[in-house]
Design a protein around this motif. Sequence first.
Motif, PDB file in Angstrom:
ATOM      1  N   UNK A 154       0.829  -1.211   0.000  1.00 28.55           N
ATOM      2  CA  UNK A 154       0.000   0.000   0.000  1.00 28.55           C
ATOM      3  C   UNK A 154       0.863   1.260   0.000  1.00 28.55           C
ATOM      4  N   UNK A 155       2.131   1.092  -0.334  1.00 32.83           N
ATOM      5  CA  UNK A 155       3.034   2.238  -0.410  1.00 32.83           C
ATOM      6  C   UNK A 155       3.809   2.514   0.852  1.00 32.83           C
ATOM      7  N   UNK A 156       3.737   1.598   1.816  1.00 37.80           N
ATOM      8  CA  UNK A 156       4.409   1.820   3.101  1.00 37.80           C
ATOM      9  C   UNK A 156       5.582   0.869   3.296  1.00 37.80           C
ATOM     10  N   UNK A 157       6.734   1.441   3.642  1.00 41.70           N
ATOM     11  CA  UNK A 157       7.888   0.653   4.072  1.00 41.70           C
ATOM     12  C   UNK A 157       7.666   0.239   5.525  1.00 41.70           C
ATOM     13  N   UNK A 158       8.091  -0.969   5.879  1.00 36.59           N
ATOM     14  CA  UNK A 158       7.944  -1.464   7.248  1.00 36.59           C
ATOM     15  C   UNK A 158       9.276  -1.996   7.757  1.00 36.59           C
ATOM     16  N   UNK A 159       9.625  -1.604   8.972  1.00 35.97           N
ATOM     17  CA  UNK A 159      10.821  -2.099   9.640  1.00 35.97           C
ATOM     18  C   UNK A 159      10.583  -3.551  10.043  1.00 35.97           C
ATOM     19  N   UNK A 160      11.467  -4.450   9.650  1.00 29.65           N
ATOM     20  CA  UNK A 160      11.228  -5.879   9.874  1.00 29.65           C
ATOM     21  C   UNK A 160      12.494  -6.545  10.399  1.00 29.65           C
ATOM     22  N   UNK A 161      12.324  -7.373  11.413  1.00 32.91           N
ATOM     23  CA  UNK A 161      13.455  -8.031  12.061  1.00 32.91           C
ATOM     24  C   UNK A 161      14.304  -8.808  11.059  1.00 32.91           C
ATOM     25  N   UNK A 162      15.625  -8.587  11.092  1.00 33.20           N
ATOM     26  CA  UNK A 162      16.525  -9.211  10.120  1.00 33.20           C
ATOM     27  C   UNK A 162      16.598 -10.725  10.283  1.00 33.20           C
ATOM     28  N   UNK A 163      16.547 -11.218  11.520  1.00 32.17           N
ATOM     29  CA  UNK A 163      16.544 -12.667  11.726  1.00 32.17           C
ATOM     30  C   UNK A 163      15.320 -13.291  11.068  1.00 32.17           C
ATOM     31  N   UNK A 164      14.186 -12.604  11.186  1.00 36.55           N
ATOM     32  CA  UNK A 164      12.955 -13.104  10.576  1.00 36.55           C
ATOM     33  C   UNK A 164      13.061 -13.096   9.058  1.00 36.55           C
ATOM     34  N   UNK A 165      13.621 -12.025   8.497  1.00 31.67           N
ATOM     35  CA  UNK A 165      13.798 -11.967   7.047  1.00 31.67           C
ATOM     36  C   UNK A 165      14.679 -13.120   6.578  1.00 31.67           C
ATOM     37  N   UNK A 166      15.765 -13.397   7.304  1.00 26.18           N
ATOM     38  CA  UNK A 166      16.652 -14.502   6.936  1.00 26.18           C
ATOM     39  C   UNK A 166      15.907 -15.830   6.979  1.00 26.18           C
ATOM     40  N   UNK A 167      15.139 -16.054   8.038  1.00 18.20           N
ATOM     41  CA  UNK A 167      14.394 -17.300   8.189  1.00 18.20           C
ATOM     42  C   UNK A 167      13.330 -17.451   7.113  1.00 18.20           C
ATOM     43  N   UNK A 168      12.532 -16.391   6.900  1.00 12.27           N
ATOM     44  CA  UNK A 168      11.449 -16.466   5.923  1.00 12.27           C
ATOM     45  C   UNK A 168      11.987 -16.626   4.503  1.00 12.27           C
ATOM     46  N   UNK A 169      13.105 -15.968   4.210  1.00 14.39           N
ATOM     47  CA  UNK A 169      13.721 -16.104   2.885  1.00 14.39           C
ATOM     48  C   UNK A 169      14.258 -17.516   2.692  1.00 14.39           C
ATOM     49  N   UNK A 170      14.898 -18.053   3.720  1.00 14.34           N
ATOM     50  CA  UNK A 170      15.412 -19.428   3.648  1.00 14.34           C
ATOM     51  C   UNK A 170      14.270 -20.419   3.454  1.00 14.34           C
ATOM     52  N   UNK A 171      13.179 -20.235   4.180  1.00  9.66           N
ATOM     53  CA  UNK A 171      12.028 -21.131   4.068  1.00  9.66           C
ATOM     54  C   UNK A 171      11.459 -21.111   2.648  1.00  9.66           C
ATOM     55  N   UNK A 172      11.326 -19.912   2.083  1.00 13.40           N
ATOM     56  CA  UNK A 172      10.753 -19.787   0.740  1.00 13.40           C
ATOM     57  C   UNK A 172      11.665 -20.406  -0.315  1.00 13.40           C
ATOM     58  N   UNK A 173      12.971 -20.230  -0.148  1.00 10.81           N
ATOM     59  CA  UNK A 173      13.926 -20.725  -1.144  1.00 10.81           C
ATOM     60  C   UNK A 173      14.253 -22.204  -0.974  1.00 10.81           C
ATOM     61  N   UNK A 174      13.850 -22.793   0.156  1.00  9.42           N
ATOM     62  CA  UNK A 174      14.139 -24.209   0.404  1.00  9.42           C
ATOM     63  C   UNK A 174      13.447 -25.121  -0.606  1.00  9.42           C
ATOM     64  N   UNK A 175      12.372 -24.634  -1.208  1.00  6.01           N
ATOM     65  CA  UNK A 175      11.684 -25.428  -2.227  1.00  6.01           C
ATOM     66  C   UNK A 175      12.460 -25.455  -3.541  1.00  6.01           C
ATOM     67  N   UNK A 176      13.383 -24.510  -3.694  1.00  3.04           N
ATOM     68  CA  UNK A 176      14.107 -24.357  -4.951  1.00  3.04           C
ATOM     69  C   UNK A 176      15.581 -24.712  -4.859  1.00  3.04           C
ATOM     70  N   UNK A 177      16.136 -24.632  -3.638  1.00  2.00           N
ATOM     71  CA  UNK A 177      17.568 -24.859  -3.434  1.00  2.00           C
ATOM     72  C   UNK A 177      17.790 -25.740  -2.210  1.00  2.00           C
ATOM     73  N   UNK A 178      18.986 -26.266  -2.127  1.00  2.00           N
ATOM     74  CA  UNK A 178      19.458 -26.967  -0.934  1.00  2.00           C
ATOM     75  C   UNK A 178      20.052 -25.889  -0.022  1.00  2.00           C
ATOM     76  N   UNK A 179      19.259 -25.401   0.940  1.00  2.00           N
ATOM     77  CA  UNK A 179      19.590 -24.175   1.677  1.00  2.00           C
ATOM     78  C   UNK A 179      20.272 -24.461   3.017  1.00  2.00           C
ATOM     79  N   UNK A 180      21.373 -23.759   3.236  1.00  2.00           N
ATOM     80  CA  UNK A 180      21.996 -23.671   4.559  1.00  2.00           C
ATOM     81  C   UNK A 180      21.848 -22.240   5.042  1.00  2.00           C
ATOM     82  N   UNK A 181      21.305 -22.065   6.237  1.00  3.87           N
ATOM     83  CA  UNK A 181      21.109 -20.744   6.835  1.00  3.87           C
ATOM     84  C   UNK A 181      22.083 -20.582   7.989  1.00  3.87           C
ATOM     85  N   UNK A 182      22.885 -19.519   7.933  1.00  5.83           N
ATOM     86  CA  UNK A 182      23.880 -19.264   8.972  1.00  5.83           C
ATOM     87  C   UNK A 182      23.600 -17.909   9.626  1.00  5.83           C
TER      88      UNK A 182
END
Length: 257
Positions: A154-182
């Motif tokens: 809706x045009x708004x930037x939101x401050x979002x926890x970096x650990x959560x971004x790392x986890x959510x990105x890893x979860x989404x990409x796990x279907x496409x790659x063999x993911x290691x999250x560090x």
Amino acid sequence: MKNKLTIVKVGGAIVEDQERLNELLDNFAAIEGAKLLVHGGGRRATKVAAALGIESKMINGRRITDAEMLEVVTMVYGGLVNKNIVAKLQSKGINAIGLTGADMDVIHSHKRPVKEGIDFGFVGDVEHVKADKIKLLIDGGITPVMAPLTHDGQGNILNTNADTIASETAKALAALYDVTLIYSFEKKGVLSNADDDDSVIPVITRSDFNKYVENGTIAGGMIPKLENALAAVDAGVKQVVITLANAIDGKHGTVIM
């Protein structure tokens, strides 16, 4: 067989220390195969806010993000910190691109609702990550560097926890790659004794986590970090490691299973 992808999250304490940041980026550049970096920057945001006369308000280690603070974190996370890291990676031969969740619409969030009388302001809770768009970059030989900012559509930037971004990105990409999250930070791993830097717990399962929280071994900011790590494992991420910033080869620290 899926291609390997390594996702490294680096915290604000490392981002603030140029020597340690350079060392981490050297190690990150040396990781073979596809990779992605997620960074924090809260300490730098607090310093910039103070210089501008803006008070930083925190509840349980989480930042209250009002309209003034949103401008600060957008400038610091999406600009100063992100582009500094991208420039350093370019100098190390890594063709990097800086992203917020709004760029290419890669991470969509909603504003966190008021709960128990606490209003965190412009803080985002992730709804979905568009893994296919990130894959376009990775498969094109580009390394995404993701700032802890998302958007609500809706045009708004939101401050979002970096650990959560790392986890959510890893979860989404796990279907496409063999993911290691560090998760890299200033300790060797999850410690059984906060006063002993060598008391690293080698492996933590969900039952271990519940036990450690109950007896107080794990407390404070380590609780949400481990919750994010466990959520990633549950979603199919191959391996999650919490370790020292100069030991991101996946062979050191605490393995989350």
